[in-house]
Write a protein that holds these residues in place. Sequence first.
Motif, PDB file in Angstrom:
ATOM      1  N   UNK A   1       0.818  -1.211   0.000  1.00 34.97           N
ATOM      2  CA  UNK A   1       0.000   0.000   0.000  1.00 34.97           C
ATOM      3  C   UNK A   1       0.858   1.271   0.000  1.00 34.97           C
ATOM      4  N   UNK A   2       0.478   2.225  -0.846  1.00 35.51           N
ATOM      5  CA  UNK A   2       1.140   3.529  -0.917  1.00 35.51           C
ATOM      6  C   UNK A   2       0.866   4.294   0.377  1.00 35.51           C
ATOM      7  N   UNK A   3       1.932   4.608   1.114  1.00 36.80           N
ATOM      8  CA  UNK A   3       1.800   5.318   2.379  1.00 36.80           C
ATOM      9  C   UNK A   3       2.733   6.520   2.366  1.00 36.80           C
ATOM     10  N   UNK A   4       2.161   7.699   2.513  1.00 36.29           N
ATOM     11  CA  UNK A   4       2.990   8.906   2.556  1.00 36.29           C
ATOM     12  C   UNK A   4       3.870   8.854   3.802  1.00 36.29           C
ATOM     13  N   UNK A   5       5.151   9.142   3.622  1.00 36.55           N
ATOM     14  CA  UNK A   5       6.107   9.121   4.725  1.00 36.55           C
ATOM     15  C   UNK A   5       6.308  10.559   5.191  1.00 36.55           C
ATOM     16  N   UNK A   6       5.825  10.861   6.378  1.00 30.26           N
ATOM     17  CA  UNK A   6       5.819  12.249   6.855  1.00 30.26           C
ATOM     18  C   UNK A   6       6.934  12.550   7.851  1.00 30.26           C
ATOM     19  N   UNK A   7       7.801  11.570   8.134  1.00 29.79           N
ATOM     20  CA  UNK A   7       8.892  11.797   9.080  1.00 29.79           C
ATOM     21  C   UNK A   7      10.105  12.450   8.431  1.00 29.79           C
ATOM     22  N   UNK A   8       9.924  12.929   7.220  1.00 27.78           N
ATOM     23  CA  UNK A   8      11.027  13.576   6.514  1.00 27.78           C
ATOM     24  C   UNK A   8      10.525  14.876   5.894  1.00 27.78           C
ATOM     25  N   UNK A   9      11.398  15.838   5.857  1.00 23.51           N
ATOM     26  CA  UNK A   9      11.084  17.111   5.203  1.00 23.51           C
ATOM     27  C   UNK A   9      12.296  17.498   4.377  1.00 23.51           C
ATOM     28  N   UNK A  10      12.062  17.757   3.119  1.00 20.38           N
ATOM     29  CA  UNK A  10      13.149  18.203   2.255  1.00 20.38           C
ATOM     30  C   UNK A  10      13.031  19.711   2.106  1.00 20.38           C
ATOM     31  N   UNK A  11      14.089  20.375   2.476  1.00 17.66           N
ATOM     32  CA  UNK A  11      14.066  21.840   2.510  1.00 17.66           C
ATOM     33  C   UNK A  11      14.980  22.481   1.478  1.00 17.66           C
ATOM     34  N   UNK A  12      15.600  21.663   0.639  1.00 13.90           N
ATOM     35  CA  UNK A  12      16.495  22.245  -0.351  1.00 13.90           C
ATOM     36  C   UNK A  12      16.447  21.469  -1.660  1.00 13.90           C
ATOM     37  N   UNK A  13      15.663  21.934  -2.576  1.00 16.34           N
ATOM     38  CA  UNK A  13      15.630  21.406  -3.933  1.00 16.34           C
ATOM     39  C   UNK A  13      16.108  22.533  -4.834  1.00 16.34           C
ATOM     40  N   UNK A  14      17.132  22.241  -5.630  1.00 18.88           N
ATOM     41  CA  UNK A  14      17.676  23.231  -6.550  1.00 18.88           C
ATOM     42  C   UNK A  14      17.432  22.755  -7.971  1.00 18.88           C
ATOM     43  N   UNK A  15      16.784  23.605  -8.762  1.00 12.45           N
ATOM     44  CA  UNK A  15      16.455  23.259 -10.141  1.00 12.45           C
ATOM     45  C   UNK A  15      17.084  24.289 -11.072  1.00 12.45           C
ATOM     46  N   UNK A  16      17.681  23.766 -12.128  1.00 15.19           N
ATOM     47  CA  UNK A  16      18.220  24.619 -13.183  1.00 15.19           C
ATOM     48  C   UNK A  16      17.595  24.148 -14.488  1.00 15.19           C
ATOM     49  N   UNK A  17      16.951  25.060 -15.200  1.00 17.89           N
ATOM     50  CA  UNK A  17      16.279  24.689 -16.432  1.00 17.89           C
ATOM     51  C   UNK A  17      16.665  25.661 -17.540  1.00 17.89           C
ATOM     52  N   UNK A  18      17.265  25.110 -18.583  1.00 17.88           N
ATOM     53  CA  UNK A  18      17.656  25.879 -19.758  1.00 17.88           C
ATOM     54  C   UNK A  18      17.137  25.153 -20.989  1.00 17.88           C
ATOM     55  N   UNK A  19      17.432  25.692 -22.167  1.00 17.77           N
ATOM     56  CA  UNK A  19      16.934  25.089 -23.407  1.00 17.77           C
ATOM     57  C   UNK A  19      17.351  23.635 -23.578  1.00 17.77           C
ATOM     58  N   UNK A  20      18.607  23.318 -23.256  1.00 18.57           N
ATOM     59  CA  UNK A  20      19.102  21.970 -23.493  1.00 18.57           C
ATOM     60  C   UNK A  20      19.705  21.316 -22.248  1.00 18.57           C
ATOM     61  N   UNK A  21      19.348  21.854 -21.067  1.00 16.38           N
ATOM     62  CA  UNK A  21      19.857  21.286 -19.823  1.00 16.38           C
ATOM     63  C   UNK A  21      18.842  21.484 -18.711  1.00 16.38           C
ATOM     64  N   UNK A  22      18.541  20.389 -18.024  1.00 17.00           N
ATOM     65  CA  UNK A  22      17.685  20.443 -16.840  1.00 17.00           C
ATOM     66  C   UNK A  22      18.401  19.665 -15.753  1.00 17.00           C
TER      67      UNK A  22
END
Length: 181
Positions: A99-120
């Motif tokens: 069964x799919x169970x959301x895991x709430x004991x974790x928090x991610x506070x840093x996601x870095x995204x870079x998006x350009x024409x030919x690079x993600x």
Amino acid sequence: MISKYFNLIPFAENDLGLDASAEIKVIDGHVNFHFCLKGDLSPIYTQRDNGKLNRVIGLWTQTCFEFFILNKTDGEYFEFNFGSDSSWNCFIFNSYRSELTEYTDIKIENITIKSEDELFTLNCRFELKKLGHNFEDLSNLRVSPTCVLTAEGDKTYYYSNKHPDTSPNFHHPDSFEDLIS
């Protein structure tokens, strides 16, 4: 430091002609995920990074970058989902396709995204201990990076380190590789 690099391959002949890769590093008790897409990204639907780091269920129905981490001693595993807009979520499974169970004991506070024409690129980091003591021994961990890319023409492309099933199945036990080879 432990580091594992993956070339992601498309399922069957469903190919966008992209170079897709992922890397997982464990440094000083932190897990670092890195995804990279290179090539013509114009057909792929992505959302603008909103920087909000919202938890969202169902990210896999759109362009989504995923990592699976499995404890090979008991079969328990986590699925991390990351959207192109900094949304994310984490789920825990007691065994294959339980069964799919959301895991709430974790928090991610840093996601870095870079998006350009030919690079993600997408990077994030969290403390390994947040997954519980069963995931402390790195020699017992197996991992699998994947991504779902939605594109023009209502097409969906599935990239993974392996495709051991006759249909895209990111949960398949044979998709996982030992973190430490």
